[in-house]
Write an enzyme that holds these catalytic residues in place. Structure first.
Site, short mmCIF file in Angstrom:
data_model
loop_
_atom_site.label_atom_id
_atom_site.label_comp_id
_atom_site.label_asym_id
_atom_site.label_seq_id
_atom_site.Cartn_x
_atom_site.Cartn_y
_atom_site.Cartn_z
N GLY A 186 0.81 -1.21 0.00
CA GLY A 186 0.00 0.00 0.00
C GLY A 186 0.85 1.26 0.00
O GLY A 186 0.36 2.35 -0.28
N ARG A 187 2.09 1.10 0.37
CA ARG A 187 2.96 2.28 0.36
C ARG A 187 4.41 1.91 0.07
O ARG A 187 5.33 2.67 0.39
CB ARG A 187 2.88 3.00 1.68
CG ARG A 187 3.20 2.11 2.86
CD ARG A 187 3.45 2.94 4.05
NE ARG A 187 3.41 2.15 5.26
CZ ARG A 187 3.60 2.67 6.45
NH1 ARG A 187 3.85 3.94 6.56
NH2 ARG A 187 3.55 1.91 7.50
N ASP A 206 -2.75 6.83 2.75
CA ASP A 206 -2.08 7.81 1.89
C ASP A 206 -0.83 7.31 1.16
O ASP A 206 -0.27 8.02 0.33
CB ASP A 206 -1.75 9.08 2.69
CG ASP A 206 -0.89 8.77 3.92
OD1 ASP A 206 -0.37 7.64 4.01
OD2 ASP A 206 -0.75 9.66 4.78
N ARG A 257 14.44 0.03 0.99
CA ARG A 257 14.72 -1.29 1.56
C ARG A 257 15.33 -2.19 0.49
O ARG A 257 15.07 -2.04 -0.70
CB ARG A 257 13.43 -1.95 2.04
CG ARG A 257 12.62 -1.09 2.97
CD ARG A 257 11.65 -1.92 3.75
NE ARG A 257 10.51 -2.39 2.95
CZ ARG A 257 9.43 -2.94 3.51
NH1 ARG A 257 9.35 -3.11 4.82
NH2 ARG A 257 8.42 -3.34 2.75
N ARG A 313 5.93 -12.45 0.53
CA ARG A 313 5.47 -12.82 1.88
C ARG A 313 4.54 -14.03 1.82
O ARG A 313 4.08 -14.39 0.73
CB ARG A 313 4.65 -11.64 2.46
CG ARG A 313 5.42 -10.35 2.52
CD ARG A 313 4.58 -9.19 1.98
NE ARG A 313 5.44 -8.02 1.77
CZ ARG A 313 5.71 -7.14 2.72
NH1 ARG A 313 5.14 -7.26 3.89
NH2 ARG A 313 6.52 -6.14 2.49
N ASP A 341 1.03 -11.29 6.37
CA ASP A 341 1.53 -10.39 5.32
C ASP A 341 2.87 -9.79 5.73
O ASP A 341 3.51 -9.12 4.92
CB ASP A 341 0.51 -9.28 5.02
CG ASP A 341 0.06 -8.56 6.27
OD1 ASP A 341 -0.48 -9.22 7.17
OD2 ASP A 341 0.25 -7.34 6.37
N ASN A 342 3.29 -10.02 6.96
CA ASN A 342 4.59 -9.52 7.41
C ASN A 342 5.58 -10.66 7.63
O ASN A 342 6.54 -10.50 8.39
CB ASN A 342 4.41 -8.71 8.70
CG ASN A 342 3.68 -7.41 8.47
OD1 ASN A 342 3.66 -6.89 7.36
ND2 ASN A 342 3.07 -6.87 9.51
N ASP A 357 9.24 -5.72 7.67
CA ASP A 357 8.21 -4.76 8.10
C ASP A 357 8.37 -4.37 9.57
O ASP A 357 7.65 -4.85 10.45
CB ASP A 357 6.79 -5.31 7.84
CG ASP A 357 6.37 -5.02 6.41
OD1 ASP A 357 7.24 -4.67 5.60
OD2 ASP A 357 5.17 -5.14 6.10
P1 AMP Z 1 1.54 -3.09 8.11
O1 AMP Z 1 0.71 -3.21 9.36
O2 AMP Z 1 2.47 -1.93 8.12
O3 AMP Z 1 2.22 -4.36 7.75
O4 AMP Z 1 0.52 -2.76 6.94
C1 AMP Z 1 -0.59 -3.56 6.62
C2 AMP Z 1 -1.15 -3.15 5.28
O5 AMP Z 1 -1.53 -1.78 5.30
C3 AMP Z 1 -0.18 -3.30 4.12
O6 AMP Z 1 -0.92 -3.67 3.01
C4 AMP Z 1 0.36 -1.89 3.97
O7 AMP Z 1 0.84 -1.66 2.68
C5 AMP Z 1 -0.86 -1.06 4.29
N1 AMP Z 1 -0.50 0.26 4.78
C6 AMP Z 1 0.02 0.59 5.97
N2 AMP Z 1 0.21 1.92 6.07
C7 AMP Z 1 -0.19 2.46 4.90
C8 AMP Z 1 -0.26 3.78 4.38
N3 AMP Z 1 0.13 4.82 5.09
N4 AMP Z 1 -0.74 3.94 3.13
C9 AMP Z 1 -1.14 2.88 2.41
N5 AMP Z 1 -1.12 1.62 2.84
C10 AMP Z 1 -0.65 1.40 4.07
MG MG Z 2 3.29 -5.02 6.36
#
Ligand code: AMP
Ligand code: MG
Length: 515
Positions: A92-93, A125, A183, A190, A260-261, A270
């Site tokens: 997502g980012r 975002d 990174r 994953r 997913d991590n 992550d």
């Molecule tokens: P995470 O908990 O960081 O592993 O994120 C879980 C999911 O949320 C993943 O698909 C990330 O890409 C998405 N995600 C987390 N933060 C953001 C962000 N600020 N904008 C877009 N996607 C996000």
């Molecule tokens: Mg993640």
């Protein structure tokens, strides 16, 4: 071999089906500045340090400038979050710039985290704040130098733009400086990349992804072997067990072990609301989102590793269509974990193995002693190596180095002190039987019990200073943590108990997923 890509371009949020990734361009940022970079990673990639510092290069690391041949993309994956299937997640980012061949001839993927929205951003975002970027940059490099399998980081760049975050999720959003980490890992695939296609019943794409993963990342698995998917699972099982043993060795709590991590390579990936044990407390988790159930607490990480592997096995099932071989591969986990854990604990204790039941008991005792009173894990283990085992030493003197690891020494009772003394006397007696010289034992224990880790409060201080415009601590910690096992006496302020102010402070003992 190429993986199927999304035929829609652009970053509009959507469900992406039948494709492993979507082509998307990083967002342009206002005023990118290089805060720090890992000279080892630039060396590995064959990029001269002067080159990394050039503004033209910084623009690349910020996603403002793409070189010819960069096929920027975001991956499609799903995942189980906190035990529940969450559907499509995806990068997502994070936007991959593409792959390069390092100086050892191995491929490495470069990925910008916080580089703008992608089809997988959902309502978020696509950005990252300086705070979480410093944490990821420093910790992934520190983990590498500790000998823990991890993704790496080439660079940390501030974007010159503000990002709005509600750190405590309490309705108080505020602007924070934005940043991007570049990174580096052979692949960022994953468990969740496999899960999404299995969940959608898209077995064709699932097979392509599994074959691609085997061909590119697991060259010792025969691409024509009918049992190759089971072989893949076995290797992931082993690597995951090994990684988690290393976390336990150094006191690392990942904090968000969602599927997913979980890297298919068994790399720590992550870095979000992770934390380091100061006082040894297996029930501790830094993640406030998980405060109620503590699913991802320190001591539960081995069990969660297995739970996550079961999800991966389920995802591979359509390719195998037989339960037993997958089950057998999963059963490897416990055996692998136990044997690696025993080896690890033996090394921490300066013992050749834990085969002997009395040595096993010593390992259990050590962990009990650590929980008798609030005791700093890192200092306890490190000081153990300087405890003298000579018979002539008085028990009260022998135990002295370990007293440094106790948080409230004034309040320790005689009974509690006796627990420490009994353990140390048993341990020293065992060492005398082994007859290893004090020096040899010390240096081998010091090679496995780090002196410096990225304590939660250290990262927080580096962040607060950086937010005020002084990023020097980021560099200082990057350098310090390059040699976590070396004495570095001039840095002994960081070989000390967590300061009192950090005990309950946000960012130190409690972190949310807001990043
Ligand atoms: P995470 O908990 O960081 O592993 O994120 C879980 C999911 O949320 C993943 O698909 C990330 O890409 C998405 N995600 C987390 N933060 C953001 C962000 N600020 N904008 C877009 N996607 C996000
Ligand atoms: Mg993640």
């Amino acid at each position: 071999m190429a993986l199927p890509s999304d035929d829609v371009d652009g970053s509009e949020a959507r469900q992406v089906v039948g494709a492993c990734y979507s082509r998307v361009k990083p967002a342009v940022v206002q005023d990118p500045k290089l805060i720090a970079f890992s000279d080892e990673i630039s060396d590995l990639l064959g990029i001269a340090p002067e080159e990394v510092k050039r503004q033209e290069f910084v623009e690349i690391l910020a996603g403002n400038n793409l070189l010819a041949g960069m096929d920027t993309h975001a991956a499609c994956y799903g995942g189980h979050q906190f035990g529940h299937w969450a559907g499509q997640l995806g990068d997502g980012r994070a936007i991959a710039l593409g792959e390069v061949v390092d100086i050892n001839g191995r491929h490495q993927m470069l990925q910008l985290k916080g580089a703008g929205p992608t089809p997988y951003s959902r309502s978020a975002d696509g950005l990252a704040v300086l705070r979480s970027s410093i944490r990821e940059f420093l910790c992934s490099e520190a983990m590498h130098h500790l000998g823990v399998p991890t993704t790496r980081a080439l660079s940390l760049v501030s974007t010159g733009e503000e990002v709005i975050r509600d750190i405590l999720y309490d309705g108080n959003p505020r602007p924070e400086p934005g940043a991007i980490v570049c990174r580096v890992a052979p692949t960022f695939i994953r468990f969740g990349n496999f899960e999404i296609f299995a969940a959608r019943g898209d077995h064709e794409t699932l097979r392509q992804l599994a074959d691609f993963t085997i061909a590119t990342e697991f060259p010792d698995i025969d691409a024509d072997d009918p049992d190759r998917y089971v072989a893949l699972l076995r290797q992931v099982v082993e690597r995951t067990a090994d990684m988690i043993v290393e976390w336990l060795r150094v006191g690392f709590v990942h904090g968000v072990m969602n599927t997913d991590n979980m890297s298919i390579l068994g790399l720590t990936i992550d870095y979000g609301p992770y934390g380091w044990l100061d006082n040894y407390d297996p029930n501790w988790t830094p993640n406030t989102t998980d405060a109620q159930h503590r699913r991802y607490r320190f001591g539960n990480q081995p069990a969660i590793g297995q739970w996550n592997l079961v999800q991966l096995a389920n995802a591979l099932f359509p390719l195998v269509e037989k339960v037993e071989p997958l089950q057998e591969a999963l059963e490897l986990y416990g055996r692998r974990f136990d044997s690696r854990w025993s080896e690890m604990m033996a090394k921490k204790l300066g013992l050749p193995s834990l085969e002997d039941s009395s040595d096993q008991a010593l390992a259990e005792d050590a962990l009990n002693v650590l929980q008798t009173v609030e005791t700093d894990m890192t200092i306890f283990w490190r000081e153990l190596s300087s405890v003298s085992c000579l018979e002539s030493v008085e028990p009260l003197n022998r135990v002295q180095p370990l007293m440094r690891s106790i948080y409230d020494l004034d309040r320790i009772t005689e009974e509690q002190k006796a627990v420490f003394i009994e353990f140390v006397e048993n341990w020293a007696g065992r060492q005398r039987v082994l007859g290893t010289s004090e020096d040899v034992r010390r240096s081998s224990m010091d090679a496995t019990n780090p002196k410096y880790v990225l304590r939660n409060y250290m990262a927080q201080v580096a962040i607060e200073r950086a937010e005020q415009g002084d990023t020097s601590l980021v560099q200082e910690f990057l350098d310090l943590l390059k040699s976590p096992y070396a004495e570095q006496q001039e840095k002994d302020t960081y070989y000390a108990l967590r300061p009192d102010w950090a005990r309950t402070k946000t960012g130190c003992s409690q972190l949310s997923c807001s990043s």
